[in-house]
Scaffold this motif. Structure first.
Motif, PDB file in Angstrom:
ATOM      1  N   ILE A   1       0.822  -1.373  -0.033  1.00 18.11           N
ATOM      2  CA  ILE A   1      -0.054  -0.049  -0.050  1.00 18.11           C
ATOM      3  C   ILE A   1       0.860   1.338   0.018  1.00 18.11           C
ATOM      4  CG2 ILE A   1      -2.146  -1.273   0.941  1.00 18.11           C
ATOM      5  CD1 ILE A   1      -1.402   0.041   3.705  1.00 18.11           C
ATOM      6  N   HIS A   2       2.039   1.400   0.731  1.00 14.14           N
ATOM      7  CA  HIS A   2       2.908   2.211   0.563  1.00 14.14           C
ATOM      8  C   HIS A   2       3.657   2.680  -0.748  1.00 14.14           C
ATOM      9  CE1 HIS A   2       1.633   3.375   4.596  1.00 14.14           C
ATOM     10  NE2 HIS A   2       2.039   2.228   5.076  1.00 14.14           N
TER      11      HIS A   2
ATOM     12  N   ARG B   1       0.974   4.054  -2.827  1.00 14.22           N
ATOM     13  CA  ARG B   1       0.656   5.458  -2.227  1.00 14.22           C
ATOM     14  C   ARG B   1       1.882   6.543  -3.054  1.00 14.22           C
ATOM     15  NH1 ARG B   1       2.291   8.400   2.587  1.00 14.22           N
ATOM     16  NH2 ARG B   1       3.644   6.707   3.439  1.00 14.22           N
ATOM     17  N   ARG B   2       3.130   6.020  -2.870  1.00 16.80           N
ATOM     18  CA  ARG B   2       4.177   6.816  -3.406  1.00 16.80           C
ATOM     19  C   ARG B   2       3.988   6.939  -4.891  1.00 16.80           C
ATOM     20  NH1 ARG B   2       7.562   3.634   0.394  1.00 16.80           N
ATOM     21  NH2 ARG B   2       7.650   4.817   2.359  1.00 16.80           N
ATOM     22  N   ASN B   3       3.355   5.961  -5.628  1.00 18.29           N
ATOM     23  CA  ASN B   3       3.452   5.979  -6.951  1.00 18.29           C
ATOM     24  C   ASN B   3       4.771   5.812  -7.440  1.00 18.29           C
ATOM     25  OD1 ASN B   3       2.219   5.883  -9.589  1.00 18.29           O
ATOM     26  ND2 ASN B   3       2.510   8.106  -9.991  1.00 18.29           N
TER      27      ASN B   3
ATOM     28  N   ALA C   1      -5.204   2.403  -2.561  1.00 19.16           N
ATOM     29  CA  ALA C   1      -3.986   2.746  -2.097  1.00 19.16           C
ATOM     30  C   ALA C   1      -3.115   3.751  -2.922  1.00 19.16           C
ATOM     31  CB  ALA C   1      -3.162   1.714  -1.737  1.00 19.16           C
ATOM     32  N   GLY C   2      -3.589   3.921  -4.352  1.00 14.15           N
ATOM     33  CA  GLY C   2      -2.811   4.939  -4.930  1.00 14.15           C
ATOM     34  C   GLY C   2      -2.268   4.458  -6.358  1.00 14.15           C
TER      35      GLY C   2
ATOM     36  N   THR D   1      -1.328   3.585  -9.784  1.00 13.47           N
ATOM     37  CA  THR D   1      -1.732   4.292 -11.148  1.00 13.47           C
ATOM     38  C   THR D   1      -2.109   3.548 -12.355  1.00 13.47           C
ATOM     39  OG1 THR D   1       0.238   5.061 -11.421  1.00 13.47           O
ATOM     40  CG2 THR D   1      -0.907   6.680 -10.199  1.00 13.47           C
TER      41      THR D   1
ATOM     42  N   ARG E   1      -0.980  10.397 -12.529  1.00  8.96           N
ATOM     43  CA  ARG E   1      -0.248  11.143 -11.401  1.00  8.96           C
ATOM     44  C   ARG E   1       1.322  11.118 -11.380  1.00  8.96           C
ATOM     45  NH1 ARG E   1       0.703   9.560  -5.920  1.00  8.96           N
ATOM     46  NH2 ARG E   1      -0.563   7.371  -6.253  1.00  8.96           N
TER      47      ARG E   1
ATOM     48  N   TYR F   1       7.229   8.879  -8.337  1.00 10.25           N
ATOM     49  CA  TYR F   1       7.907   9.331  -7.150  1.00 10.25           C
ATOM     50  C   TYR F   1       9.532   9.619  -7.447  1.00 10.25           C
ATOM     51  CZ  TYR F   1       9.158   8.730  -2.290  1.00 10.25           C
ATOM     52  OH  TYR F   1       9.599   8.989  -0.964  1.00 10.25           O
TER      53      TYR F   1
END
Ligand SMILES: Cc1ncc(C[n+]2csc(CCOP(=O)(O)OP(=O)(O)O)c2C)c(N)n1
Ligand code: SF4
Length: 275
Positions: free
Chosen positions: A108-109, A112-114, A165-166, A168, A255, A258
């Protein structure tokens, strides 16, 4: 049996593989090699990272930069590699247990950072390597060695989890849909961001046997008969979708990635612009 793909991309001295007859993991491993071949990637710039499990053994067979890490830590190690070498094409091979149970926080992290990596989940709904314990994707009511009366846990849909969780780029493939799954893996690799392809694999030895799913052929036929393409699913009613699963691309977003943001901080500091 030999083929140019096997001779080119697999470590002959590591074969034969350890997988049971009928296991779906070999098909998915071949799909990844085919996707890399189709994209004509520079193999010295490809890094394949895996965790621990039957699925994660794939990294050992594939003749690229590879690292077979520890259970649940593939995405953490892949994150370090991508931060150190943003020019590398990082591909993670992981199981449903590896990615969403012990490795769930890393999953998930990273989403989130992509961060730019392609995570290919070999999702067989069970812990194959350790003898059939239920996993976060074991459907509620189904059996495992640790769920002898049927699991009472709500299962994860990995595509929904990844999107929430983000991640893409999110998609689902199967062992049956070889060409479609290969193309989804190609798009995951090309996407600049955190990509997840939740690939439905089959484990006839544990999940299939414990849940009376029949032979490996029966399990693959189930995939063929119950998959609905994501575009088509949007035209269908909840009643028509009952008992089906959605495959294909399920989410896409552009998006900013990172390591690009991180490099901007470095560039600004070098230019004396950052505070
Ligand atoms: C820290 C740690 N905990 C537990 C294990 C035991 N273990 C090895 S593989 C595995 C489960 C693998 O399941 P999954 O990721 O779904 O892959 P599969 O074998 O089904 O392909 C477990 C629990 C381990 N090796 N390390
Ligand atoms: S135990 Fe299941 S996942 Fe592991 S190799 Fe055998 S069929 Fe495949």
């Amino acid at each position: 049996m030999s083929s140019p793909l096997i001779e080119t991309y697999f470590r002959q001295d590591m074969l034969p593989h350890i997988w049971c007859p009928g296991c779906g993991h070999g098909v998915l491993m071949k799909d990844i090699a085919q996707a890399i071949d189709n994209l004509k990637l520079d193999r010295d710039k490809v890094c394949i990272v895996s965790g621990i499990g039957c699925s994660s053994r794939a990294a050992g067979y594939m003749d690229f930069n590879t690292i077979h890490t520890t259970h649940g830590r593939a995405i953490a190690v892949a994150t370090g590699i991508k931060m150190a070498r943003p020019d590398f094409q990082v591909i993670v091979i992981t199981g449903d247990g590896d990615a969403t149970a012990i490795g769930g926080n890393h999953f998930i992290h990273a989403a989130r950072r992509n961060i730019n990596m392609a995570v290919i989940v070999f999702n067989n709904n069970i812990y194959g390597m350790t003898g059939g314990q239920y996993s976060p994707t074991t459907p509620m009511g189904d059996y495992g060695t640790t769920a002898p009366y049927g699991s009472i846990d709500q299962s994860f849909d990995i595509t929904d989890l990844a999107k929430a969780a983000g991640a893409t780029f999110v998609a689902r493939g199967t062992v049956f849909h070889v060409d479609k799954t290969t193309r989804l893996i190609e798009r995951a690799i090309l996407h600049r961001g955190f990509s997840v392809v939740d690939c439905f694999s089959i484990c006839p030895t544990y999940y299939g046997r414990k849940n009376k799913k029949g032979s490996a052929v029966d399990m693959v036929r189930y995939q063929k008969e119950h998959a609905v393409d994501s575009a088509l699913s949007k035209t269908m009613s909840p009643q028509q979708l009952e008992g089906k699963f959605i495959m294909g691309e399920t989410h896409h977003d552009n998006r900013e990635e990172y390591t690009i943001k991180y490099q901007r901080i470095i560039d600004n500091l070098r230019g004396g612009k950052a505070k």
